[in-house]
Design a protein around this motif. Structure first.
Motif, PDB file in Angstrom:
ATOM      1  N   GLU A  73       0.947   5.256   0.405  1.00 14.51           N
ATOM      2  CA  GLU A  73       0.130   6.290   1.040  1.00 14.51           C
ATOM      3  C   GLU A  73       0.889   7.609   1.045  1.00 14.51           C
ATOM      4  OE1 GLU A  73      -2.301   3.880   4.465  1.00 14.51           O
ATOM      5  OE2 GLU A  73      -0.141   4.191   4.779  1.00 14.51           O
ATOM      6  N   SER A  74       0.172   8.673   1.064  1.00 17.70           N
ATOM      7  CA  SER A  74       0.733  10.016   1.247  1.00 17.70           C
ATOM      8  C   SER A  74       1.761  10.406   0.197  1.00 17.70           C
ATOM      9  CB  SER A  74       1.391  10.194   2.628  1.00 17.70           C
ATOM     10  OG  SER A  74       0.882   9.328   3.575  1.00 17.70           O
ATOM     11  N   LEU A  75       1.821   9.675  -0.917  1.00 20.47           N
ATOM     12  CA  LEU A  75       2.691  10.143  -1.993  1.00 20.47           C
ATOM     13  C   LEU A  75       2.023  11.335  -2.657  1.00 20.47           C
ATOM     14  CD1 LEU A  75       3.779   6.795  -3.674  1.00 20.47           C
ATOM     15  CD2 LEU A  75       5.262   8.395  -2.444  1.00 20.47           C
ATOM     16  N   PRO A  76       2.822  12.331  -3.096  1.00 18.23           N
ATOM     17  CA  PRO A  76       2.206  13.470  -3.780  1.00 18.23           C
ATOM     18  C   PRO A  76       1.570  13.022  -5.095  1.00 18.23           C
ATOM     19  CG  PRO A  76       4.602  13.544  -3.977  1.00 18.23           C
ATOM     20  CD  PRO A  76       4.283  12.409  -3.035  1.00 18.23           C
ATOM     21  N   ARG A  77       0.514  13.705  -5.465  1.00 17.51           N
ATOM     22  CA  ARG A  77      -0.073  13.453  -6.781  1.00 17.51           C
ATOM     23  C   ARG A  77       0.954  13.816  -7.843  1.00 17.51           C
ATOM     24  NH1 ARG A  77      -5.764  12.920  -6.371  1.00 17.51           N
ATOM     25  NH2 ARG A  77      -6.075  13.569  -8.512  1.00 17.51           N
TER      26      ARG A  77
ATOM     27  N   ASP B 149      -3.043  10.145  -9.062  1.00 15.55           N
ATOM     28  CA  ASP B 149      -2.812   9.795  -7.665  1.00 15.55           C
ATOM     29  C   ASP B 149      -2.112   8.436  -7.624  1.00 15.55           C
ATOM     30  OD1 ASP B 149      -2.797   9.142  -5.036  1.00 15.55           O
ATOM     31  OD2 ASP B 149      -4.976   9.276  -4.750  1.00 15.55           O
TER      32      ASP B 149
ATOM     33  N   GLU C 171       9.125   3.519  -6.015  1.00 17.48           N
ATOM     34  CA  GLU C 171       8.343   3.370  -4.783  1.00 17.48           C
ATOM     35  C   GLU C 171       8.217   1.913  -4.334  1.00 17.48           C
ATOM     36  OE1 GLU C 171       7.371   5.077  -7.454  1.00 17.48           O
ATOM     37  OE2 GLU C 171       6.756   7.100  -6.864  1.00 17.48           O
TER      38      GLU C 171
ATOM     39  N   ASN D  55      -1.221   6.733  -5.139  1.00 23.56           N
ATOM     40  CA  ASN D  55      -1.471   5.983  -3.905  1.00 23.56           C
ATOM     41  C   ASN D  55      -2.515   4.885  -4.111  1.00 23.56           C
ATOM     42  OD1 ASN D  55       0.236   7.580  -2.031  1.00 23.56           O
ATOM     43  ND2 ASN D  55      -1.142   9.231  -2.700  1.00 23.56           N
TER      44      ASN D  55
ATOM     45  N   THR E 253       0.838  -1.197   0.000  1.00 21.50           N
ATOM     46  CA  THR E 253       0.000   0.000   0.000  1.00 21.50           C
ATOM     47  C   THR E 253       0.872   1.245   0.000  1.00 21.50           C
ATOM     48  OG1 THR E 253      -1.759  -1.197   1.129  1.00 21.50           O
ATOM     49  CG2 THR E 253      -1.844   1.216   1.212  1.00 21.50           C
TER      50      THR E 253
END
Lengths: 345, 345
Positions: free
Chosen positions: A44-48, A63, A141, A65, A42
């Motif tokens: 999360e909180s990655l910038p768009r 997005d 990532e 995420n 998962t």
């Protein structure tokens, strides 16, 4: 080379048997596939991200995420109606390639998948994690680093087809070894099988193979090149499930100095080597290391046979014997060794 | 819906025939594969790249220049010893997926590849350019833009399995339509089949499919979702080579207002639709567009049949009928239509 002689009579009998088998139809119970291994990751909180998909179109906000499957491995099986072998045969390809390695040769002849099916094996052809139908994951990532793309010229010398790397569109403009068995006019077709690879994903790939072994073995495993190291480790990780290991031109192994191989006593090993080593310090070095691994195995009580093709009078094989023009001759020698291990019914 | 009635008797006979066929072995002449299409792309004068392959290791300088194969497409074939169909059957998957769509279902039942083999078709399963065993190319230098990764939750509503997207690890925590035929407990397994996709590569993908048609047809083509548009165009590009086109939940088509379909007079079309459209404005819109395409085909003298599953009393099918629990029932209706077109010997 211990115990087994690849004698002329055996090879001849097999060659004749193979010729007959080629004309024969296969009786198949099922063709199917699955993905095995991997996990849910998962982000999360990655910038768009703002991505311009196509030149001239406005960028789109994406997005990145969400939850993703990562590290799964694809395997396809062909199960015979009446297999003649005791176990299924798993074919594991090398670096920068996929299971296509074992299918039709680049010049259009039946590959080792068909050969071993015709010898009576249920055959599993897989794509290593990150390659082919296994899919791949967002980087950096999920997969670390960046993928590497092999040029069309890189393999020519690396795979010991000709004396130096470098590439030309026309086969006639490329210098091949005079006696090479690689179907050189099909080189461009072969390079279409290339897929990108990461150099950071060995643990994921190993986990995929180990999961495959847990799912479908006991079995026999045939590995090629980069698959060698994964196969040796898979046997160490599940020695009761691997009934024999055939390493075609393996490019790596665990460290012989620090690895306890004693659990492999019931896992006979066959190492197969082609030709043109005298022209490749790179492969001489690898082969030296694999020699140390074989020695460590033997000292630990593991049966290791080595099939050095030129010393049997079979000259000109490249790093890709399953694609070379004498691919069935080499496969027949592997089959003879497997039969000698008592693996046929 | 013109001409053909998917009557109860036909469906029942086929269902019984299928049950018998399932137990039966296949007699196979050859399993093989090839790459088709694509071209050599040479990258020159790009700056060397400094890449950190693995955290903690020093960066490596990589030369991205060289010649690469790009745009090739992978296809695997299974040829029967005695096919009962007049032509081979080509199975083309949808977006973000590979040929695995047609293999074993995510919950482990034989897929449409096996179904149509058992009905007597030689079957070709391909991976669209950029996906699976077709490989992919350096971007943005060769492929434009960036790949898109589908999250595990995105398909749940998009494929009409449940009322909204979003995902939870446990099947019990996800809301599915009460009558869905998708094997919801195998959703995570299904998402392992996902592969990244580009949104810039349609021309490359089309060229790959067109090259496949030139190589292996005359044939029948079965397309799914994103494959729909590629299949319709492939038929327009080679109307003499496509003997019938079955579009399973197609997501696009050429522009009906500007496309001359008159060459398709000998290419009967079947469109197949599942259930739960009332809950998806997205799919209602697509289906409306496809309706216009079907109308344009019919006006141009092309035979178009539509199989709307719910209106035949078959409810709950998702966007993935080849994976739904009644996948063989749907396949049998497709087979009945193909037989009615005179495509069996």
């Amino acid at each position: 080379m211990q115990g087994f002689r690849f004698g002329g009579a055996v090879a001849l009998a097999l060659a004749l048997g193979t010729a007959a088998a080629t004309a024969q139809e296969l009786r198949i119970a099922e063709i199917g596939s699955f993905h095995v291994g991997g996990e849910t990751v998962t982000l999360e909180s990655l910038p768009r991200r703002s991505i311009t998909f196509s030149a001239g179109t406005p960028p789109l906000e994406i997005d990145p995420n969400g939850s993703f499957q990562a590290g799964q491995m694809y395997a396809q099986y062909v199960r015979l109606a009446e297999p003649e072998a005791r176990y299924p045969l798993l074919l594991w390809h090398g670096g920068g390639l996929t299971g296509v390695t074992w299918e039709t040769t680049p010049d259009g002849r039946p590959g080792w998948q068909m050969f071993f099916l015709r010898q009576g094996w249920d055959v599993y052809v897989s794509d290593a994690v990150e390659r082919g139908r296994s899919g791949w994951s967002r980087y950096p990532e999920i997969f670390e680093g960046e993928p590497v793309f092999r040029t069309m010229g890189e393999g020519w010398h690396l795979f010991r087809v000709g004396p130096k790397d470098g590439w030309a569109q026309e086969a006639a403009q490329r210098e091949a070894y005079a006696d090479t068995r690689f179907p050189v006019e099909a080189w461009n077709q072969f390079t279409r099988q290339s897929v990108p690879r990461w150099v950071t994903t060995d643990p994921l790939i190993q986990a995929g193979y180990d999961a495959l072994v847990q799912k479908v073995c006991p079995c026999v495993i045939v590995v090629h090149s980069q698959g060698g190291n994964f196969g040796f480790r898979a046997a160490l990780n599940a020695p009761d499930k691997v009934k024999a290991l055939v390493a075609i031109e393996p490019s790596g192994s665990p460290d012989p100095a620090t690895t306890d191989v004693s659990a492999l006593g019931n896992v006979p090993h066959l190492l197969v080597w082609g030709d043109q080593f005298e022209d490749s310090p790179f492969w001489q070095k690898i082969r030296g290391k694999l020699g140390s691994w074989a020695e460590a195995l033997e000292k630990g009580g593991v049966r290791v046979d080595t099939l050095d093709l030129p010393s049997r009078g079979i000259e000109g094989n490249s790093h890709m014997p399953m694609m070379d023009t004498n691919s069935e001759e080499v496969a027949a020698l592997v089959q003879a060794w497997l039969a000698e291990q008592g693996l046929m019914r």
